[in-house]
Design a protein around this motif. Structure first.
Motif, PDB file in Angstrom:
ATOM      1  N   ALA A   9      -9.559 -46.493 -50.952  1.00  9.41           N
ATOM      2  CA  ALA A   9      -8.760 -46.098 -52.109  1.00  9.41           C
ATOM      3  C   ALA A   9      -9.440 -46.505 -53.411  1.00  9.41           C
ATOM      4  O   ALA A   9      -9.476 -45.731 -54.378  1.00  9.41           O
ATOM      5  CB  ALA A   9      -7.365 -46.729 -52.012  1.00  9.41           C
ATOM      6  N   GLN A  10      -9.989 -47.708 -53.463  1.00  6.94           N
ATOM      7  CA  GLN A  10     -10.684 -48.168 -54.665  1.00  6.94           C
ATOM      8  C   GLN A  10     -11.903 -47.308 -54.959  1.00  6.94           C
ATOM      9  O   GLN A  10     -12.158 -46.945 -56.117  1.00  6.94           O
ATOM     10  CB  GLN A  10     -11.102 -49.629 -54.494  1.00  6.94           C
ATOM     11  N   ARG A  11     -12.644 -46.998 -53.910  1.00 11.14           N
ATOM     12  CA  ARG A  11     -13.853 -46.192 -54.107  1.00 11.14           C
ATOM     13  C   ARG A  11     -13.504 -44.811 -54.649  1.00 11.14           C
ATOM     14  O   ARG A  11     -14.131 -44.312 -55.596  1.00 11.14           O
ATOM     15  CB  ARG A  11     -14.611 -46.078 -52.778  1.00 11.14           C
ATOM     16  N   GLU A  12     -12.501 -44.181 -54.080  1.00  6.33           N
ATOM     17  CA  GLU A  12     -12.105 -42.849 -54.533  1.00  6.33           C
ATOM     18  C   GLU A  12     -11.553 -42.888 -55.955  1.00  6.33           C
ATOM     19  O   GLU A  12     -11.821 -41.998 -56.765  1.00  6.33           O
ATOM     20  CB  GLU A  12     -11.058 -42.273 -53.576  1.00  6.33           C
ATOM     21  N   LEU A  13     -10.795 -43.935 -56.275  1.00  6.10           N
ATOM     22  CA  LEU A  13     -10.214 -44.058 -57.616  1.00  6.10           C
ATOM     23  C   LEU A  13     -11.297 -44.150 -58.672  1.00  6.10           C
ATOM     24  O   LEU A  13     -11.239 -43.461 -59.705  1.00  6.10           O
ATOM     25  CB  LEU A  13      -9.308 -45.289 -57.671  1.00  6.10           C
ATOM     26  N   PHE A  14     -12.302 -44.983 -58.438  1.00  7.48           N
ATOM     27  CA  PHE A  14     -13.346 -45.138 -59.464  1.00  7.48           C
ATOM     28  C   PHE A  14     -14.188 -43.867 -59.596  1.00  7.48           C
ATOM     29  O   PHE A  14     -14.574 -43.474 -60.705  1.00  7.48           O
ATOM     30  CB  PHE A  14     -14.190 -46.385 -59.166  1.00  7.48           C
ATOM     31  N   LEU A  15     -14.441 -43.186 -58.487  1.00  9.65           N
ATOM     32  CA  LEU A  15     -15.248 -41.960 -58.558  1.00  9.65           C
ATOM     33  C   LEU A  15     -14.536 -40.858 -59.344  1.00  9.65           C
ATOM     34  O   LEU A  15     -15.185 -40.028 -59.981  1.00  9.65           O
ATOM     35  CB  LEU A  15     -15.572 -41.474 -57.152  1.00  9.65           C
ATOM     36  N   ARG A  16     -13.207 -40.878 -59.332  1.00 10.82           N
ATOM     37  CA  ARG A  16     -12.455 -39.852 -60.059  1.00 10.82           C
ATOM     38  C   ARG A  16     -12.514 -40.054 -61.572  1.00 10.82           C
ATOM     39  O   ARG A  16     -12.089 -39.188 -62.328  1.00 10.82           O
ATOM     40  CB  ARG A  16     -11.002 -39.834 -59.590  1.00 10.82           C
ATOM     41  N   CYS A  17     -13.028 -41.198 -62.002  1.00 15.24           N
ATOM     42  CA  CYS A  17     -13.159 -41.451 -63.445  1.00 15.24           C
ATOM     43  C   CYS A  17     -14.512 -40.991 -63.988  1.00 15.24           C
ATOM     44  O   CYS A  17     -14.720 -41.002 -65.199  1.00 15.24           O
ATOM     45  CB  CYS A  17     -12.991 -42.943 -63.732  1.00 15.24           C
ATOM     46  N   VAL A  18     -15.421 -40.623 -63.102  1.00 15.41           N
ATOM     47  CA  VAL A  18     -16.755 -40.177 -63.536  1.00 15.41           C
ATOM     48  C   VAL A  18     -16.682 -38.703 -63.903  1.00 15.41           C
ATOM     49  O   VAL A  18     -16.245 -37.867 -63.095  1.00 15.41           O
ATOM     50  CB  VAL A  18     -17.797 -40.393 -62.431  1.00 15.41           C
ATOM     51  N   ASN A  19     -17.124 -38.367 -65.086  1.00 19.27           N
ATOM     52  CA  ASN A  19     -17.059 -36.982 -65.565  1.00 19.27           C
ATOM     53  C   ASN A  19     -18.248 -36.183 -65.019  1.00 19.27           C
ATOM     54  O   ASN A  19     -19.122 -35.723 -65.767  1.00 19.27           O
ATOM     55  CB  ASN A  19     -17.056 -36.961 -67.096  1.00 19.27           C
ATOM     56  N   PHE A  20     -18.257 -36.024 -63.691  1.00 21.95           N
ATOM     57  CA  PHE A  20     -19.382 -35.355 -63.033  1.00 21.95           C
ATOM     58  C   PHE A  20     -19.596 -33.939 -63.567  1.00 21.95           C
ATOM     59  O   PHE A  20     -20.729 -33.461 -63.664  1.00 21.95           O
ATOM     60  CB  PHE A  20     -19.147 -35.291 -61.513  1.00 21.95           C
ATOM     61  N   GLU A  21     -18.528 -33.259 -63.922  1.00 18.87           N
ATOM     62  CA  GLU A  21     -18.619 -31.864 -64.375  1.00 18.87           C
ATOM     63  C   GLU A  21     -19.505 -31.722 -65.605  1.00 18.87           C
ATOM     64  O   GLU A  21     -20.161 -30.698 -65.796  1.00 18.87           O
ATOM     65  CB  GLU A  21     -17.214 -31.329 -64.666  1.00 18.87           C
ATOM     66  N   TYR A  22     -19.520 -32.771 -66.436  1.00 16.59           N
ATOM     67  CA  TYR A  22     -20.313 -32.713 -67.664  1.00 16.59           C
ATOM     68  C   TYR A  22     -21.413 -33.779 -67.673  1.00 16.59           C
ATOM     69  O   TYR A  22     -21.730 -34.359 -68.713  1.00 16.59           O
ATOM     70  CB  TYR A  22     -19.404 -32.875 -68.886  1.00 16.59           C
TER      71      TYR A  22
END
Length: 514
Positions: free
Chosen positions: A234-247
């Motif tokens: 859960a922690q790993r997924e949460l932090f990855l969702r904060c990375v603006n990979f699209e840009y």
């Protein structure tokens, strides 16, 4: 201009004079060069004492002011420390993972925090016969196991992002929970209930619900995260969702897979490798240990061959025949288990030597064991403890189909026995449970800085001391854990953590009998 000088110039312009003297190693320069000139993410494998926090703090200054930065730390004390080091930066947020998730839950659902959310719901459902065991033949002891298993599975299922009952059953097996009846079905029902009731959240919900509810997170150009080897799913997924990979957003995850020691509490022992496997993610080393002297580094190389001593490091001392009398005020004593530490601590205190056992939460756990018996006299608690020990043995034998002798080597049984022994030592000369509870509060502390610090290896992670002593060397590797590959690796990791707490002296005590 050489990269090293450019880093220094940046700090001169900022007038942060303390960092003007900072001379990055070749490994640190490689990290800075990657951030400045390359694309994609990086997982930085940092050995113990390699200055990873310093590396990341300095790296943040390389990033342009128009880029949004998020630094994620494991607890609030680290957040406070980083805020002092980094200073006020309008483009940089520093948070814990739980703080990150909690703020998003409050923003979207106006959630309130209640640590008893699931326990209260479970107890209410039991009282109203919504939840019950499938047969009336189960005894009271089995019912207690049933209740305890359900609440543990509610936590483990969420941090591991379980998607169904079967995955909960797999988690129960992995963490050696011995299922009595229908615990997985009820735990899954509770998890689903908790997902729908977002007006109240507990500590685990903070990292779980933003992921499963797919909340819209603030996006950052750069996300730095420390201790990445100890992330759960859960922690790993949460932090990855904060990375603006699209840009073009990027992350830098720092950790040491050989310091992964919290698998027993839900951390994903494969977290480090899973981050490395993300596309466009490089692996970079930080292999110089600035903490330990050379002989201590040589000892650590048995477990982490790539660890290097700093330039001009002293030889240091590794002593394999140390004595209790060698331990002085301010030294640290480490042990795999709690009971020997308690015995030595009481021995010190009775001789007028200041000492304490680190880990207030360990003390609370012992107190809970005592209060759960509902006895007044401490002597009456021992019969309850003995019954619980017998139950654990029976569960182990039934689940693993082993002999009683083999079951007595199981980690679950040995861990419980360690706690019982600790209570017996603490209770010597005392009569009432309240007296023992008060004594536990005096022995187990976290904020004490005076005297000899005694600590389990788990509790010592993140600490260091000029002089470290090892108690009960024969207890370092738990036999039962060595039969399960991921547990065995964490046992070896514990020894590496132990060795690298020592800066100048590491001594193995040989005259302590337990």
């Amino acid at each position: 201009m050489p990269f090293q000088n450019k880093v220094v110039t940046l700090y001169q312009e900022s007038k942060i004079y303390i960092i003007m003297a900072f001379k990055p190693s070749k490994y640190q320069r490689a990290v800075y060069q990657f951030i400045k000139s390359c694309k994609g993410n990086a997982v930085v494998e940092a050995v113990a004492g390699s200055g990873k926090s310093t590396t990341i703090v300095n790296a943040i200054d390389i990033i342009p002011q128009n880029k949004r930065i998020l630094f994620l730390a494991f607890n609030r004390s680290i957040v406070a420390e980083l805020q002092k080091k980094i200073g006020k930066k309008d483009n940089c947020d520093i948070k814990t993972l739980h703080g990150l998730g909690c703020s998003n839950m409050m923003r979207v659902f106006k959630s309130e925090v209640d640590g008893d959310k699931y326990t209260a719901r479970f107890n209410d459902c039991v009282r109203n016969s919504v939840y019950h065991m499938t047969s009336d033949a189960f005894g009271n002891e089995a019912k207690e196991d049933w209740k305890r298993n359900i609440l543990q599975l509610v936590d483990l299922g969420r941090v591991n992002l379980c998607k169904n009952v079967q995955e909960l059953d797999d988690i129960a097996f992995k963490f050696q929970l011995f299922i009595v009846d229908n615990e997985c079905d009820i735990a899954w029902n509770l998890i689903q209930w908790g997902t729908k009731n977002t007006d109240v959240i507990d500590y685990t919900d903070m990292i779980y619900l933003p992921v499963v509810l797919n909340l819209k997170m603030w996006k950052y150009d750069w996300v730095f995260i420390d201790e990445c080897q100890d992330l759960n799913a859960a922690q790993r997924e949460l932090f990855l969702r904060c990375v603006n990979f699209e840009y073009g957003g990027r992350f830098i995850a720092v950790g040491d897979r050989m310091q992964s020691i919290y698998g027993f509490s839900g951390a994903d022992e494969e977290s480090f490798n899973k981050l490395k496997s993300i596309p466009r993610t490089a692996k970079l080393p930080l292999s110089i240990c600035y903490r330990c002297d050379r002989k201590i580094i040589e000892s650590a190389k048995q477990y982490v061959p790539q660890i290097e001593a700093r330039d001009n490091a002293d030889d240091g001392i590794v002593e394999y025949n140390s004595k209790i009398a060698d331990v002085k005020d301010g030294d640290m004593v480490l042990c795999r288990t709690t009971a020997p530490l308690v015995k030595l601590c009481i021995q010190y205190i009775s001789n007028g030597v200041k000492a304490y056992v680190k880990g207030r939460d360990i003390g609370i756990n012992l107190i809970n064991m005592i209060t759960k018996t509902k006895k007044i006299q401490i002597a009456d608690c021992y019969a309850v403890f003995e019954k619980e020990s017998a139950k654990i043995l029976e569960r182990v034998m039934k689940k693993t189909k082993c002999t009683e002798k083999e079951a007595m080597e199981n980690e679950m049984y040995k861990s419980y026995q360690d706690k019982v022994q600790a209570i017996q030592i603490l209770a010597e000369g005392l009569v009432t449970c309240q007296e023992v509870v008060n004594h536990i509060g005096e022995i187990f502390q976290d904020d004490n800085v005076q005297g000899i610090c005694l600590s389990t290896i788990h509790k010592s992670k993140g600490l260091e001391n000029d002089r470290v002593f090892v108690l009960c060397q024969e207890k370092l590797l738990l036999k039962s854990a060595m039969r399960i590959p991921w547990m065995a690796q964490q046992e070896y990791n514990l020894i590496y953590v132990l060795i690298t707490r020592a800066k100048h002296f590491l001594g193995y005590i040989t005259d302590f009998k337990f």
